[in-house]
Design a protein around this motif. Sequence first.
Motif, PDB file in Angstrom:
ATOM      1  N   PRO A  33      31.158 -40.630  -6.935  1.00 19.75           N
ATOM      2  CA  PRO A  33      32.469 -40.177  -7.386  1.00 19.75           C
ATOM      3  C   PRO A  33      32.896 -40.972  -8.628  1.00 19.75           C
ATOM      4  N   ALA A  34      33.675 -40.343  -9.477  1.00 17.81           N
ATOM      5  CA  ALA A  34      34.119 -40.977 -10.723  1.00 17.81           C
ATOM      6  C   ALA A  34      34.806 -42.312 -10.456  1.00 17.81           C
ATOM      7  N   GLY A  35      35.626 -42.373  -9.416  1.00 18.95           N
ATOM      8  CA  GLY A  35      36.329 -43.616  -9.098  1.00 18.95           C
ATOM      9  C   GLY A  35      35.381 -44.742  -8.737  1.00 18.95           C
TER      10      GLY A  35
ATOM     11  N   ARG B 131      26.166 -34.376 -14.830  1.00 21.31           N
ATOM     12  CA  ARG B 131      26.834 -33.154 -14.387  1.00 21.31           C
ATOM     13  C   ARG B 131      27.890 -33.503 -13.354  1.00 21.31           C
ATOM     14  N   PRO B 132      29.104 -32.978 -13.532  1.00 20.16           N
ATOM     15  CA  PRO B 132      30.126 -33.182 -12.505  1.00 20.16           C
ATOM     16  C   PRO B 132      29.997 -32.107 -11.426  1.00 20.16           C
ATOM     17  N   GLU B 133      30.244 -32.496 -10.194  1.00 18.39           N
ATOM     18  CA  GLU B 133      30.258 -31.553  -9.074  1.00 18.39           C
ATOM     19  C   GLU B 133      31.532 -31.801  -8.286  1.00 18.39           C
ATOM     20  N   ARG B 134      32.319 -30.758  -8.102  1.00 23.21           N
ATOM     21  CA  ARG B 134      33.532 -30.906  -7.308  1.00 23.21           C
ATOM     22  C   ARG B 134      33.146 -30.836  -5.842  1.00 23.21           C
ATOM     23  N   ARG B 135      33.550 -31.854  -5.094  1.00 24.26           N
ATOM     24  CA  ARG B 135      33.343 -31.905  -3.646  1.00 24.26           C
ATOM     25  C   ARG B 135      34.702 -32.185  -3.023  1.00 24.26           C
ATOM     26  N   SER B 136      35.350 -31.115  -2.613  1.00 24.19           N
ATOM     27  CA  SER B 136      36.703 -31.195  -2.071  1.00 24.19           C
ATOM     28  C   SER B 136      37.618 -31.770  -3.152  1.00 24.19           C
TER      29      SER B 136
END
Length: 117
Positions: free
Chosen positions: A34-36, A63-68
């Motif tokens: 995660p970015a954080g 690559r970004p992936e949205r997970r919730s």
Amino acid sequence: MEQENAILALAALAQPTRFQAFNLLVRHEPDGLPAGDVAKTLAVPQNTMSSHLSILARAGLIRPERRSRLVVYRADIAALRELTLYLVKDCCGGRAELCEPLIAELSPCCPPLKVSP
């Protein structure tokens, strides 16, 4: 890979925080981070890290992936391979003996996959 894409990728990596973030994400393949967590691990403010991650993503290296509610970043290993091949392809001007040390250096860390019969 086009020269323009290679230059964009190299420019993105030519900054210490982005270089460290990319290396961190490569080490966390295939799960990503995660970015954080990237920001926390590298001790960089989250808004600053967000900018760095955006630059790496625009360069096609991650690559970004949205997970919730989380955005998890993953290194794009195919893009890394393509950039590496672009840099070394024809580097020896047809003289394979000049590239042998490079190939020997890469071989221990990346043994060929064994195919089952």
